[in-house]
Design a protein around this motif. Sequence first.
Motif, PDB file in Angstrom:
ATOM      1  N   GLY A  74       1.209  -1.483  -0.247  1.00  0.00           N
ATOM      2  CA  GLY A  74       0.241   0.095   0.224  1.00  0.00           C
ATOM      3  C   GLY A  74       0.439   1.313   0.142  1.00  0.00           C
ATOM      4  N   ILE A  75       1.930   0.981  -0.741  1.00  0.00           N
ATOM      5  CA  ILE A  75       3.347   2.225  -0.384  1.00  0.00           C
ATOM      6  C   ILE A  75       2.694   3.040  -1.597  1.00  0.00           C
ATOM      7  CG2 ILE A  75       5.286   3.121  -0.138  1.00  0.00           C
ATOM      8  CD1 ILE A  75       6.097   1.347   1.952  1.00  0.00           C
ATOM      9  N   VAL A  76       2.481   3.733  -2.315  1.00  0.00           N
ATOM     10  CA  VAL A  76       2.159   4.918  -3.310  1.00  0.00           C
ATOM     11  C   VAL A  76       4.015   5.372  -3.901  1.00  0.00           C
ATOM     12  CG1 VAL A  76       0.572   6.230  -5.387  1.00  0.00           C
ATOM     13  CG2 VAL A  76      -0.705   4.814  -2.774  1.00  0.00           C
ATOM     14  N   VAL A  77       3.899   4.445  -5.303  1.00  0.00           N
ATOM     15  CA  VAL A  77       5.140   5.169  -5.526  1.00  0.00           C
ATOM     16  C   VAL A  77       4.671   5.602  -6.999  1.00  0.00           C
ATOM     17  CG1 VAL A  77       7.291   4.937  -6.675  1.00  0.00           C
ATOM     18  CG2 VAL A  77       6.892   2.940  -5.071  1.00  0.00           C
ATOM     19  N   VAL A  78       5.555   7.296  -6.342  1.00  0.00           N
ATOM     20  CA  VAL A  78       5.086   8.485  -8.172  1.00  0.00           C
ATOM     21  C   VAL A  78       6.370   8.126  -9.151  1.00  0.00           C
ATOM     22  CG1 VAL A  78       3.411   9.452  -7.011  1.00  0.00           C
ATOM     23  CG2 VAL A  78       5.440  10.396  -6.913  1.00  0.00           C
ATOM     24  N   ASP A  79       7.540   7.802  -8.570  1.00  0.00           N
ATOM     25  CA  ASP A  79       8.446   8.194  -9.227  1.00  0.00           C
ATOM     26  C   ASP A  79       9.958   7.418  -8.697  1.00  0.00           C
ATOM     27  OD1 ASP A  79       9.782   9.746 -11.437  1.00  0.00           O
ATOM     28  OD2 ASP A  79      10.716  10.884 -10.146  1.00  0.00           O
ATOM     29  N   TYR A  80      10.188   6.851  -9.737  1.00  0.00           N
ATOM     30  CA  TYR A  80      11.470   5.788  -9.550  1.00  0.00           C
ATOM     31  C   TYR A  80      12.346   6.431 -10.615  1.00  0.00           C
ATOM     32  CZ  TYR A  80      13.597   1.639  -8.753  1.00  0.00           C
ATOM     33  OH  TYR A  80      14.403   0.187  -8.067  1.00  0.00           O
ATOM     34  N   LEU A  81      13.972   6.271 -10.219  1.00  0.00           N
ATOM     35  CA  LEU A  81      14.626   6.696 -10.647  1.00  0.00           C
ATOM     36  C   LEU A  81      16.078   5.698 -10.765  1.00  0.00           C
ATOM     37  CD1 LEU A  81      16.893   8.024 -13.290  1.00  0.00           C
ATOM     38  CD2 LEU A  81      16.755   9.801 -11.584  1.00  0.00           C
ATOM     39  N   ASP A  82      16.459   5.038 -10.800  1.00  0.00           N
ATOM     40  CA  ASP A  82      18.134   4.558 -10.792  1.00  0.00           C
ATOM     41  C   ASP A  82      18.976   5.211 -11.398  1.00  0.00           C
ATOM     42  OD1 ASP A  82      19.717   3.036  -9.471  1.00  0.00           O
ATOM     43  OD2 ASP A  82      18.807   0.930 -10.059  1.00  0.00           O
ATOM     44  N   GLN A  83      20.060   5.362 -11.139  1.00  0.00           N
ATOM     45  CA  GLN A  83      21.569   5.701 -11.885  1.00  0.00           C
ATOM     46  C   GLN A  83      22.889   4.406 -11.253  1.00  0.00           C
ATOM     47  OE1 GLN A  83      21.227   9.888 -10.039  1.00  0.00           O
ATOM     48  NE2 GLN A  83      21.596   9.971 -11.867  1.00  0.00           N
ATOM     49  N   ALA A  84      22.274   2.903 -11.319  1.00  0.00           N
ATOM     50  CA  ALA A  84      23.482   1.722 -11.413  1.00  0.00           C
ATOM     51  C   ALA A  84      24.718   1.832 -11.532  1.00  0.00           C
ATOM     52  CB  ALA A  84      22.419   1.000 -12.433  1.00  0.00           C
ATOM     53  N   GLU A  85      25.538   1.499 -11.267  1.00  0.00           N
ATOM     54  CA  GLU A  85      26.935   1.550 -11.504  1.00  0.00           C
ATOM     55  C   GLU A  85      27.481   0.650 -11.449  1.00  0.00           C
ATOM     56  OE1 GLU A  85      31.071   4.556 -11.045  1.00  0.00           O
ATOM     57  OE2 GLU A  85      29.458   4.481  -9.003  1.00  0.00           O
ATOM     58  N   GLY A  86      28.436  -0.404 -12.487  1.00  0.00           N
ATOM     59  CA  GLY A  86      29.088  -1.323 -12.411  1.00  0.00           C
ATOM     60  C   GLY A  86      30.709  -1.377 -12.227  1.00  0.00           C
ATOM     61  N   VAL A  87      30.898  -1.829 -11.754  1.00  0.00           N
ATOM     62  CA  VAL A  87      32.939  -1.633 -11.590  1.00  0.00           C
ATOM     63  C   VAL A  87      32.938  -3.010 -11.758  1.00  0.00           C
ATOM     64  CG1 VAL A  87      35.038  -1.511 -10.298  1.00  0.00           C
ATOM     65  CG2 VAL A  87      32.737  -0.372  -9.790  1.00  0.00           C
ATOM     66  N   MET A  88      33.451  -3.036 -13.469  1.00  0.00           N
ATOM     67  CA  MET A  88      34.310  -4.089 -13.738  1.00  0.00           C
ATOM     68  C   MET A  88      35.821  -4.197 -14.009  1.00  0.00           C
ATOM     69  SD  MET A  88      33.105  -5.684 -17.435  1.00  0.00           S
ATOM     70  CE  MET A  88      34.215  -6.037 -18.263  1.00  0.00           C
ATOM     71  N   ASN A  89      36.762  -5.292 -14.252  1.00  0.00           N
ATOM     72  CA  ASN A  89      37.758  -5.109 -13.937  1.00  0.00           C
ATOM     73  C   ASN A  89      38.554  -6.092 -15.228  1.00  0.00           C
ATOM     74  OD1 ASN A  89      38.649  -8.194 -13.686  1.00  0.00           O
ATOM     75  ND2 ASN A  89      38.554  -7.936 -11.705  1.00  0.00           N
ATOM     76  N   SER A  90      39.504  -6.453 -15.714  1.00  0.00           N
ATOM     77  CA  SER A  90      39.873  -6.791 -17.425  1.00  0.00           C
ATOM     78  C   SER A  90      39.328  -8.540 -17.238  1.00  0.00           C
ATOM     79  CB  SER A  90      40.951  -7.095 -17.420  1.00  0.00           C
ATOM     80  OG  SER A  90      41.915  -7.573 -16.716  1.00  0.00           O
ATOM     81  N   GLN A  91      38.678  -8.637 -16.135  1.00  0.00           N
ATOM     82  CA  GLN A  91      38.213 -10.495 -16.213  1.00  0.00           C
ATOM     83  C   GLN A  91      36.514 -10.491 -15.775  1.00  0.00           C
ATOM     84  OE1 GLN A  91      39.817 -13.359 -16.579  1.00  0.00           O
ATOM     85  NE2 GLN A  91      41.975 -12.020 -17.209  1.00  0.00           N
ATOM     86  N   GLN A  92      35.834  -9.826 -15.032  1.00  0.00           N
ATOM     87  CA  GLN A  92      34.845  -9.724 -14.709  1.00  0.00           C
ATOM     88  C   GLN A  92      34.323  -8.521 -13.635  1.00  0.00           C
ATOM     89  OE1 GLN A  92      35.479 -13.562 -12.489  1.00  0.00           O
ATOM     90  NE2 GLN A  92      35.342 -12.059  -9.986  1.00  0.00           N
TER      91      GLN A  92
END
Length: 147
Positions: A78-96
């Motif tokens: 019952g929580i009303v969400v009216v906006d959602y923005l995700d600024q996702a970030e990934g960190v990768m080395n040379s292998q994974q």
Amino acid sequence: MAEHRYRVDVVWTGATTDHRSYSRNHEVLATGRPPVRGSADPVIGRGDPERWNPEQLLLASLSQCHMLWYLHLCADAGIVVVDYLDQAEGVMNSQQFEQVTLRPRVTITDGDRAEQARALHTQAHQRCFIANSVNFPVNHEPDIRTE
């Protein structure tokens, strides 16, 4: 638990005459959906910077899966969400990938439920199929706001 199957076609044409000159451009196809124009990361794989690369798509999958579970859990609570923005970030080395951090900024209508809304991110993470399938940490830094 029911088994779900998914299918995509990855289509590439060209000639691999030398590893520096062949095109990395391809399309990801699924029945009834627009194509995803893919390539390699331009920095590490000589790809087209105007196309999606696999690393971005993995990050997008983690973010989308988390968001969809989160919205579901909020609706159930019952929580009303009216906006959602995700600024996702990934960190990768040379292998994974070493880690991914999701930074969802969520706006809800009832400020009294902000802590409950924040806690639902933990449940969303536990239910996310994609996060449960990767071998690196997926962290969350939610920012809950009120409309």
